[in-house]
Design a protein around this motif. Structure first.
Motif: not given
Ligand code: 13P
Ligand code: SF4
Length: 302
Positions: A282-300
């Motif tokens: 489980t990952v707290r949503e406020e953490i997940a949302e910010r981390a997701r941005r950084a990971i998605e930027r890498m994938l782009e």
């Protein structure tokens, strides 16, 4: 239970749960053999985006399972044992990043995926060893805060000519730190026809002697270019390569280069994970949302 019975149960439970097993290239052979998808950390992150299942059993270390969860918030992601953790990822704290940010407020924060979800929440972009050079090259800044691997940081600095500020300054992987120049000399002496494939988590003096410096996925892609290789990374990579290229020769540079976190997962753990639906990431949503941005930027960017 016999091994064959465990495998049969895994196959049955996979169907029942609509689950897939994703595994990193360092997993034990018995775990690699039941995986639906094997890969390096970038390939696993990419695959996690498109996976068509309700449950992902992630046979890798915790930060990899967290990355899969962050990219698939609606799916159940299971880590077969809580002991599967990455010692290097655990070296980096949020405080390290904030302190570096005070000194270099304009510098982007680039984090190796080998980091916690909390740390990733403070990153502008994440990288893996397969795309770190490309991502840093394309950032509009000559100074970059980079964590937690000083050796990958050294490699990126060398390839991009940029200033890499490493956090924490001594961040490293104990498995790759084992490789020395004596291992290089021994490899050259024992296998004079072999080339050396070296992971960028190895120390700079070992990197300098490499024929190629690549992620574990890069090792698989490059292996076709030569018939004999000495492999400077976690020992199980040799099993993976040998299975893919039965007619080539692969030698581990050191038999004792084993990652305790990766090796904590056994076939039985994979079975029990599917049977009991444990251990859920489980990952707290406020953490997940910010981390997701950084990971998605890498994938782009890669
Ligand atoms: P790869 O991205 O090359 O799979 O490496 C992950 C890792 O943890 C290396 O130690
Ligand atoms: Fe972490 Fe090193 Fe293990 Fe890779 S080999 S998962 S960097 S401890």
């Amino acid at each position: 239970m016999e091994r064959e019975d465990i495998i049969e149960e895994i196959l049955r439970l996979k169907e029942e749960r609509n689950a897939v097993i994703m595994a990193h290239n360092y997993q034990l052979p018995e775990v690699q053999d039941v995986a639906d998808f094997l890969g390096d950390s970038l390939e696993l992150a990419r695959k996690a985006v498109n996976v068509d299942a309700d449950v992902i059993v992630f046979a890798g270390v915790d930060f990899m399972a967290e990355t899969a969860k962050i990219l698939n918030p609606e799916k159940k992601v299971l880590l077969p044992t809580r002991r599967a953790t990455c010692a290097m990822a655990n070296m980096l704290t949020v405080e390290h990043i904030l302190e570096a940010k005070k000194k270099y407020p304009e510098a982007p924060v680039v984090l190796y995926v080998n980091s916690s979800a909390e740390a990733k929440a403070y990153a502008d972009v994440t990288v893996t060893s397969a795309n770190a050079v490309k991502v840093v090259q394309n950032l509009d800044s000559d100074v970059v805060i980079f964590g937690p691997d000083k050796n990958l940081g050294h490699y990126v600095a060398k390839m991009t000519g940029k200033r890499i500020v490493v956090v924490p300054p001594n961040g490293h992987c104990y498995v790759h730190a084992k490789f020395t120049l004596e291992d290089v000399e021994r490899a050259r002496g024992l296998h004079p026809k072999a080339k050396l494939m070296v992971h960028p988590e190895c120390e700079p003096q070992v990197q300098e002697k490499a024929d190629i410096i690549v992620s574990t996925g890069g090792m698989i892609r490059k292996a076709c270019e030569h018939d004999e290789w000495v492999v400077f990374t976690e020992r199980e990579m040799v099993y993976r390569l040998q299975r893919l290229y039965p007619n080539k020769k692969f030698y581990p540079a050191r038999e004792d280069a084993t990652c305790i976190g990766m090796k904590a997962i056994t076939l039985r753990h994979v079975y029990e994970s599917l049977r009991d639906m444990k251990y859920e990431i489980t990952v707290r949503e406020e953490i997940a949302e910010r981390a997701r941005r950084a990971i998605e930027r890498m994938l782009e960017m890669s």
